[in-house]
Design an enzyme around this catalytic site. Structure first.
Site, mmCIF file in Angstrom:
data_model
loop_
_atom_site.group_PDB
_atom_site.id
_atom_site.type_symbol
_atom_site.label_atom_id
_atom_site.label_comp_id
_atom_site.label_asym_id
_atom_site.label_seq_id
_atom_site.Cartn_x
_atom_site.Cartn_y
_atom_site.Cartn_z
ATOM 1 N N GLU A 100 0.373 3.563 1.905
ATOM 2 C CA GLU A 100 0.572 3.969 3.312
ATOM 3 C C GLU A 100 1.993 3.640 3.782
ATOM 4 O O GLU A 100 2.426 4.135 4.814
ATOM 5 C CB GLU A 100 -0.451 3.271 4.216
ATOM 6 N N THR A 131 0.814 -1.225 0.000
ATOM 7 C CA THR A 131 0.000 0.000 0.000
ATOM 8 C C THR A 131 0.842 1.267 0.000
ATOM 9 O O THR A 131 1.974 1.282 0.510
ATOM 10 C CB THR A 131 -0.892 0.026 1.253
ATOM 11 N N LYS A 147 2.202 -3.315 7.101
ATOM 12 C CA LYS A 147 2.201 -3.571 5.654
ATOM 13 C C LYS A 147 3.624 -3.590 5.104
ATOM 14 O O LYS A 147 3.922 -4.322 4.162
ATOM 15 C CB LYS A 147 1.375 -2.497 4.930
ATOM 16 N N TYR A 197 -0.630 0.373 10.949
ATOM 17 C CA TYR A 197 -1.037 -0.307 9.714
ATOM 18 C C TYR A 197 0.069 -0.240 8.662
ATOM 19 O O TYR A 197 0.459 -1.250 8.073
ATOM 20 C CB TYR A 197 -2.328 0.338 9.183
HETATM 21 N N1 GDD Z 1 -11.859 7.205 7.645
HETATM 22 C C1 GDD Z 1 -11.991 8.536 7.787
HETATM 23 N N2 GDD Z 1 -13.115 9.038 8.404
HETATM 24 N N3 GDD Z 1 -11.020 9.330 7.311
HETATM 25 C C2 GDD Z 1 -11.184 10.669 7.432
HETATM 26 C C3 GDD Z 1 -12.305 11.246 8.043
HETATM 27 C C4 GDD Z 1 -13.319 10.392 8.564
HETATM 28 O O1 GDD Z 1 -14.330 10.822 9.103
HETATM 29 N N4 GDD Z 1 -12.175 12.585 7.984
HETATM 30 C C5 GDD Z 1 -11.027 12.843 7.370
HETATM 31 N N5 GDD Z 1 -10.406 11.694 7.040
HETATM 32 C C6 GDD Z 1 -9.106 11.582 6.355
HETATM 33 C C7 GDD Z 1 -8.108 10.657 7.046
HETATM 34 O O2 GDD Z 1 -7.487 11.334 8.148
HETATM 35 C C8 GDD Z 1 -7.148 10.400 5.878
HETATM 36 O O3 GDD Z 1 -6.238 11.457 5.749
HETATM 37 C C9 GDD Z 1 -8.077 10.400 4.657
HETATM 38 O O4 GDD Z 1 -9.312 10.982 5.093
HETATM 39 C C10 GDD Z 1 -8.354 9.048 4.058
HETATM 40 O O5 GDD Z 1 -8.779 8.178 5.086
HETATM 41 P P1 GDD Z 1 -9.372 6.720 4.740
HETATM 42 O O6 GDD Z 1 -10.464 6.822 3.760
HETATM 43 O O7 GDD Z 1 -9.676 6.067 6.053
HETATM 44 O O8 GDD Z 1 -8.188 5.990 3.961
HETATM 45 P P2 GDD Z 1 -6.605 5.939 4.223
HETATM 46 O O9 GDD Z 1 -5.965 6.817 3.183
HETATM 47 O O10 GDD Z 1 -6.268 6.191 5.630
HETATM 48 O O11 GDD Z 1 -6.270 4.414 3.920
HETATM 49 C C11 GDD Z 1 -6.856 3.711 2.809
HETATM 50 O O12 GDD Z 1 -5.989 3.747 1.707
HETATM 51 C C12 GDD Z 1 -4.758 3.040 1.865
HETATM 52 C C13 GDD Z 1 -3.961 3.203 0.569
HETATM 53 O O13 GDD Z 1 -3.231 4.388 0.617
HETATM 54 C C14 GDD Z 1 -7.152 2.288 3.273
HETATM 55 O O14 GDD Z 1 -7.888 1.637 2.287
HETATM 56 C C15 GDD Z 1 -5.874 1.518 3.492
HETATM 57 O O15 GDD Z 1 -6.174 0.159 3.788
HETATM 58 C C16 GDD Z 1 -5.039 1.595 2.212
HETATM 59 O O16 GDD Z 1 -3.840 0.887 2.356
#
Ligand code: GDD
Length: 346
Positions: A131, A129, A161, A157
């Site tokens: 991440e 990922t 990974k 996480y």
């Molecule tokens: N979940 C969530 N909920 N995120 C929020 C919120 C909220 O209410 N508000 C703001 N965010 C911001 C998080 O702080 C982060 O910066 C961004 O939105 C994306 O959060 P997520 O959708 O939870 O995804 P992620 O980027 O942390 O991780 C996803 O993508 C990765 C690939 O880069 C996941 O799918 C991981 O499993 C994956 O590896």
């Protein structure tokens, strides 16, 4: 004879897209779901009713014996390891379990293949990922991360990974396994869980439109993500395992957008223009026409450490795999909001 593919995490977003893709290509598809689910269990029934072609296998990523038994019985041609604790925010709350499943779980799957004597014949895909990168690649700030960028994970996480990534490369180098890592940037769609920000927004927009919800509370609006469509990304996974040689590939769009922009475009789908007012934790998003408050900040959704920006460079995958994307950012948001409008209206 049909090729056999085994997918861990088949009940997740990517698992469903990939299972359908492989089935359409004529594969016999086996999907691992967590142990103890009876065939009468609602989760088991839901997966089976959506994908009746699936052969379901009970196993847990932390259970080497069950994984080995599955490998020995099925002898898959291809294994796709998609199972993980995948919510970045949650991984701060449960870092030990995250390390066990998302990190050491990869080793268990690789060992299960090796213990079954399949390391020379079974091809392996690891869901790595973006991440693992953790922010800007300061050496190439405008181009985005490619496969050779420096890793600096910013969550339990991401750290777990990174272990999975390196142990996969180690098995490739040590045992000559055809083991590849797909370094996937965020990929979303109608199958995304509502705990992830894009689906949380698309669902809320649909519910607000239908009068089922007042507004939405979000965390950091300024982080940027490189968002693609999950259906396009599973095709890249499959392509990696069809190469003569294993390798690591970034799958991304090469575009990055803030959470704020995602909100604006999603609300445009229901003809609402968002105007931002205030600053910091007091900032709100209001409907420009009516003045109604629709978005507010809830610091509970902030993370102890944040990945401020993710931007990927998919040049290698495009050139070597011939990988291409069909859905762009606007198309993705539209698809997600339209899907939730339909679901919420039921
Ligand atoms: N979940 C969530 N909920 N995120 C929020 C919120 C909220 O209410 N508000 C703001 N965010 C911001 C998080 O702080 C982060 O910066 C961004 O939105 C994306 O959060 P997520 O959708 O939870 O995804 P992620 O980027 O942390 O991780 C996803 O993508 C990765 C690939 O880069 C996941 O799918 C991981 O499993 C994956 O590896």
């Amino acid at each position: 004879m049909a090729k056999k593919a085994l997918i861990t995490g088949v009940a997740g977003q990517d698992g469903g897209h990939l299972a359908k893709l492989l089935y359409d290509k004529g594969y016999e598809v086996y999907g691992v779901i967590r142990g103890q689910l009876e065939s009468s269990h609602p989760r088991y029934k839901a997966v089976k009713s959506e994908m009746p072609f699936l052969n379901l296998v009970m196993a847990d990523l932390t259970d080497l014996a069950a994984l080995t038994r599955a490998m020995q019985e099925i002898r898959p041609d291809e294994v796709y390891n998609l199972a993980a604790i995948s919510h970045v925010g949650y991984s701060f709350r449960d870092p030990i379990l995250t390390a066990e499943v998302t990190g050491k779980g990869v080793l268990n799957v690789l060992e299960a293949i090796r213990l079954s004597g399949l390391e020379k014949s079974t091809r392996f895909y690891q869901a790595s990922t973006s991440e693992m990168f953790g922010g800007l690649d300061y050496n190439r700030p405008n181009k985005g991360y490619a496969e050779d960028a420096v890793f600096h994970p910013r969550s339990p996480y991401g750290v777990a990974k990174l272990y999975g990534h390196w142990i996969t490369k180690n098995y490739r180098e040590s045992y000559g396994m055809h083991a590849s890592c797909g370094i996937l940037f965020n990929h979303e769609g109608e199958r995304r869980g509502p705990e992830f920000v894009t689906r949380k927004i698309s669902k809320a927009v649909a519910r607000i439109k239908l009068g089922l919800q007042e507004g939405i509370e979000l965390g950091n609006l300024d982080s940027k993500r490189d968002w693609g469509y999950a259906g396009d990304y599973v095709d890249g996974m499959w392509r990696m395992l069809q190469q003569d040689e294993p390798g690591d590939y970034v799958l991304a769009t090469g575009e990055t957008h803030t959470i704020r922009e995602f909100c604006e475009v999603a609300f445009q789908e229901i003809d609402v223009e968002i105007e931002w007012q205030g600053e910091g934790e007091s900032e709100v998003g209001v409907d420009k026409n009516s003045g109604r408050m629709l978005i507010k900040i809830n610091p509970d959704f902030f993370r102890p450490a944040e990945v401020d920006i993710l931007l990927g460079d998919p040049t290698k995958a495009e050139k070597v795999l011939g990988w291409e994307r069909k859905v762009d950012f606007g198309g993705l948001v539209k698809l997600m909001v339209e899907n939730d409008l339909k679901l919420e209206a039921l």
